[in-house]
Motif scaffolding. Structure first.
Motif, PDB file in Angstrom:
ATOM      1  N   GLY A 131       0.813  -1.205   0.000  1.00 32.29           N
ATOM      2  CA  GLY A 131       0.000   0.000   0.000  1.00 32.29           C
ATOM      3  C   GLY A 131       0.847   1.257   0.000  1.00 32.29           C
ATOM      4  N   ASP A 132       2.047   1.164   0.589  1.00 29.72           N
ATOM      5  CA  ASP A 132       3.012   2.253   0.581  1.00 29.72           C
ATOM      6  C   ASP A 132       4.393   1.614   0.703  1.00 29.72           C
ATOM      7  OD1 ASP A 132       3.196   1.491   3.258  1.00 29.72           O
ATOM      8  OD2 ASP A 132       2.045   3.207   3.994  1.00 29.72           O
ATOM      9  N   ALA A 133       5.442   2.438   0.751  1.00 31.04           N
ATOM     10  CA  ALA A 133       6.803   1.895   0.761  1.00 31.04           C
ATOM     11  C   ALA A 133       7.076   1.002   1.974  1.00 31.04           C
ATOM     12  CB  ALA A 133       7.816   3.030   0.669  1.00 31.04           C
ATOM     13  N   PRO A 134       6.738   1.405   3.204  1.00 28.38           N
ATOM     14  CA  PRO A 134       6.992   0.513   4.343  1.00 28.38           C
ATOM     15  C   PRO A 134       6.255  -0.818   4.225  1.00 28.38           C
ATOM     16  CG  PRO A 134       6.557   2.745   5.116  1.00 28.38           C
ATOM     17  CD  PRO A 134       6.224   2.717   3.655  1.00 28.38           C
ATOM     18  N   ASP A 135       5.003  -0.761   3.767  1.00 29.09           N
ATOM     19  CA  ASP A 135       4.226  -1.991   3.624  1.00 29.09           C
ATOM     20  C   ASP A 135       4.824  -2.884   2.540  1.00 29.09           C
ATOM     21  OD1 ASP A 135       1.955  -3.739   4.018  1.00 29.09           O
ATOM     22  OD2 ASP A 135       1.175  -2.957   2.125  1.00 29.09           O
ATOM     23  N   ALA A 136       5.227  -2.283   1.406  1.00 27.54           N
ATOM     24  CA  ALA A 136       5.825  -3.063   0.321  1.00 27.54           C
ATOM     25  C   ALA A 136       7.107  -3.743   0.778  1.00 27.54           C
ATOM     26  CB  ALA A 136       6.104  -2.157  -0.883  1.00 27.54           C
ATOM     27  N   LEU A 137       7.956  -3.021   1.503  1.00 33.82           N
ATOM     28  CA  LEU A 137       9.206  -3.614   1.959  1.00 33.82           C
ATOM     29  C   LEU A 137       8.955  -4.723   2.968  1.00 33.82           C
ATOM     30  CD1 LEU A 137      12.246  -3.722   2.027  1.00 33.82           C
ATOM     31  CD2 LEU A 137      12.247  -1.803   3.626  1.00 33.82           C
ATOM     32  N   ALA A 138       8.012  -4.523   3.872  1.00 37.08           N
ATOM     33  CA  ALA A 138       7.693  -5.570   4.841  1.00 37.08           C
ATOM     34  C   ALA A 138       7.190  -6.829   4.142  1.00 37.08           C
ATOM     35  CB  ALA A 138       6.641  -5.061   5.834  1.00 37.08           C
ATOM     36  N   ARG A 139       6.355  -6.672   3.136  1.00 36.23           N
ATOM     37  CA  ARG A 139       5.840  -7.828   2.396  1.00 36.23           C
ATOM     38  C   ARG A 139       6.964  -8.531   1.633  1.00 36.23           C
ATOM     39  NH1 ARG A 139       0.102  -7.759   1.303  1.00 36.23           N
ATOM     40  NH2 ARG A 139      -0.906  -6.000   2.355  1.00 36.23           N
ATOM     41  N   LEU A 140       7.879  -7.749   1.059  1.00 39.97           N
ATOM     42  CA  LEU A 140       8.971  -8.368   0.325  1.00 39.97           C
ATOM     43  C   LEU A 140       9.892  -9.128   1.270  1.00 39.97           C
ATOM     44  CD1 LEU A 140      10.400  -8.841  -2.351  1.00 39.97           C
ATOM     45  CD2 LEU A 140      11.717  -6.742  -1.936  1.00 39.97           C
ATOM     46  N   ARG A 141      10.191  -8.564   2.419  1.00 42.35           N
ATOM     47  CA  ARG A 141      11.042  -9.270   3.384  1.00 42.35           C
ATOM     48  C   ARG A 141      10.413 -10.586   3.813  1.00 42.35           C
ATOM     49  NH1 ARG A 141      12.987  -3.777   6.505  1.00 42.35           N
ATOM     50  NH2 ARG A 141      15.083  -3.689   5.561  1.00 42.35           N
ATOM     51  N   THR A 142       9.101 -10.585   3.953  1.00 46.82           N
ATOM     52  CA  THR A 142       8.403 -11.831   4.286  1.00 46.82           C
ATOM     53  C   THR A 142       8.557 -12.847   3.169  1.00 46.82           C
ATOM     54  OG1 THR A 142       6.791 -10.681   5.684  1.00 46.82           O
ATOM     55  CG2 THR A 142       6.162 -12.845   4.831  1.00 46.82           C
ATOM     56  N   ALA A 143       8.403 -12.405   1.917  1.00 48.93           N
ATOM     57  CA  ALA A 143       8.540 -13.314   0.775  1.00 48.93           C
ATOM     58  C   ALA A 143       9.946 -13.900   0.712  1.00 48.93           C
ATOM     59  CB  ALA A 143       8.212 -12.581  -0.526  1.00 48.93           C
ATOM     60  N   VAL A 144      10.960 -13.083   0.960  1.00 42.04           N
ATOM     61  CA  VAL A 144      12.341 -13.566   0.935  1.00 42.04           C
ATOM     62  C   VAL A 144      12.583 -14.547   2.069  1.00 42.04           C
ATOM     63  CG1 VAL A 144      14.753 -12.850   1.201  1.00 42.04           C
ATOM     64  CG2 VAL A 144      13.206 -11.521  -0.240  1.00 42.04           C
ATOM     65  N   ARG A 145      12.062 -14.218   3.233  1.00 39.81           N
ATOM     66  CA  ARG A 145      12.246 -15.096   4.396  1.00 39.81           C
ATOM     67  C   ARG A 145      11.560 -16.450   4.187  1.00 39.81           C
ATOM     68  NH1 ARG A 145      10.689 -11.673   7.711  1.00 39.81           N
ATOM     69  NH2 ARG A 145       8.513 -12.312   7.953  1.00 39.81           N
ATOM     70  N   GLU A 146      10.406 -16.446   3.553  1.00 39.91           N
ATOM     71  CA  GLU A 146       9.659 -17.685   3.339  1.00 39.91           C
ATOM     72  C   GLU A 146      10.219 -18.505   2.187  1.00 39.91           C
ATOM     73  OE1 GLU A 146       5.639 -16.401   2.885  1.00 39.91           O
ATOM     74  OE2 GLU A 146       5.313 -16.169   5.059  1.00 39.91           O
ATOM     75  N   GLY A 147      11.014 -17.887   1.314  1.00 45.43           N
ATOM     76  CA  GLY A 147      11.665 -18.613   0.228  1.00 45.43           C
ATOM     77  C   GLY A 147      11.124 -18.236  -1.140  1.00 45.43           C
ATOM     78  N   THR A 148      11.992 -17.716  -1.984  1.00 46.58           N
ATOM     79  CA  THR A 148      11.643 -17.395  -3.363  1.00 46.58           C
ATOM     80  C   THR A 148      12.878 -17.586  -4.226  1.00 46.58           C
ATOM     81  OG1 THR A 148      10.702 -15.680  -4.820  1.00 46.58           O
ATOM     82  CG2 THR A 148      12.170 -14.924  -3.095  1.00 46.58           C
ATOM     83  N   GLY A 149      12.673 -17.956  -5.477  1.00 47.10           N
ATOM     84  CA  GLY A 149      13.805 -18.206  -6.355  1.00 47.10           C
ATOM     85  C   GLY A 149      14.517 -16.959  -6.798  1.00 47.10           C
TER      86      GLY A 149
END
Length: 308
Positions: free
Chosen positions: A42-60
């Motif tokens: 929804g904004d930069a902090p939210d986008a970064l938090a979501r991306l960190r979650t995706a990286v932590r959970e595993g992505t190629g």
């Protein structure tokens, strides 16, 4: 490598180009056999938090779709990890993509190249700058590890141009910064700097600007650190000395070709650690505000895996 790839999308980048550019990028990845999920905050902090979650959970891999601001956010999540970054550059400046030799405003081609790089394992390890000092750890991009950047940390006249350019809606692209530069010249003055390179003696100088480059350009193709190499373990530190307005007007247009470096008012240093001190100056990195000087930056070798 996980077969699921994360598209990190800024739907507002490039006046909405990113939202459309994500579609051919996703198609190219799916045609290459990858599954794709999108991260849109929804904004930069939210986008970064979501991306960190995706990286932590595993992505190629993470494919940043947007401009330099989106790449800058992605760096905060990916620096120091094994997850590679691809870039579909459709923003205003796109200086990270330019510096790395990636397509600019060609989303279908960029998506295909990212998919091919993933299939063939073509990954380039590049350096990143990491910023400490007064501004480190503040704002969206900061944290316990400081703020990461991939292209140029700027301060002085250029950071004021950046600040003004970011507030302008028109014109688009590099012409916005040309106009901002002309407007800033009205209040132009040099600044007294204290510069420390690799812990050596303090250099006290009057300077128009000091740019600390891991990459070569900023502002939509201004090659302020034209000879910077993003995998040599060193910054190129471009110091433009005390110039008159007339000299600055003559020198600055040469920045687009990088030929300003041979001007007698321009000095280039190479160092792995840099501290800048000056009053009343805001520092920017990758086009994003860091905060007031002083700041310290170090070049961290092989901090990012880039889809080549």
């Amino acid at each position: 490598m996980s077969a699921e790839i994360t598209l990190f999308v800024n739907p507002t980048a490039g006046s909405g180009r990113a939202a459309h550019a994500a579609q051919p990028a996703a198609s190219a990845l799916r045609e290459a056999g990858f599954s794709v999920r999108s991260v849109v905050g929804g904004d930069a902090p939210d986008a970064l938090a979501r991306l960190r979650t995706a990286v932590r959970e595993g992505t190629g891999a993470v494919i940043a779709v947007g401009g330099d601001g989106m790449v800058s956010l992605a760096l905060q999540a990916l620096a120091g990890t094994e997850v590679p970054l691809g870039v579909v550059a459709v923003g205003t400046g796109n200086d990270f993509a330019r510096a790395m030799g990636l397509p600019v405003r060609e989303p279908a081609r960029a998506g295909r190249l990212a998919a091919e790089a993933l299939k063939e394992g073509r990954v380039r390890e590049i350096d990143l700058g990491r910023v400490g000092g007064v501004a480190a750890g503040d704002g969206v991009r900061g944290g316990s590890g400081g703020t990461w950047y991939g292209t140029v940390l700027c301060s002085g006249f250029d950071s004021r141009v950046n600040d003004r350019g970011n507030r302008m809606r028109l014109p688009a692209g590099r012409f916005r910064y040309d106009l901002a530069m002309a407007l800033e010249l009205a209040a132009f003055r040099p600044f007294p700097y204290r510069i420390t390179l690799d812990g050596g003696p303090v250099l006290e100088t009057e300077a128009t600007l000091v740019a600390v480059g891991n990459g070569s350009s900023y502002g939509g193709g201004m090659r302020i650190c034209a000879d910077a190499v993003p995998d040599d373990g060193l910054f190129d530190v471009t110091v433009v000395g005390d110039c008159s307005r007339t000299t600055l007007l003559k020198v600055f247009p040469r920045v687009y070709k990088g030929t300003h470096l041979d001007h007698p008012k321009v000095t280039v240093h190479r160092a792995s650690k840099v501290t800048l001190e000056a009053a009343g100056i805001t520092a920017y990195a990758d086009g994003e505000p860091l905060g007031p000087l002083p700041v310290s930056a170090e070049c961290v070798p092989a901090a990012l895996r880039l889809l080549a």
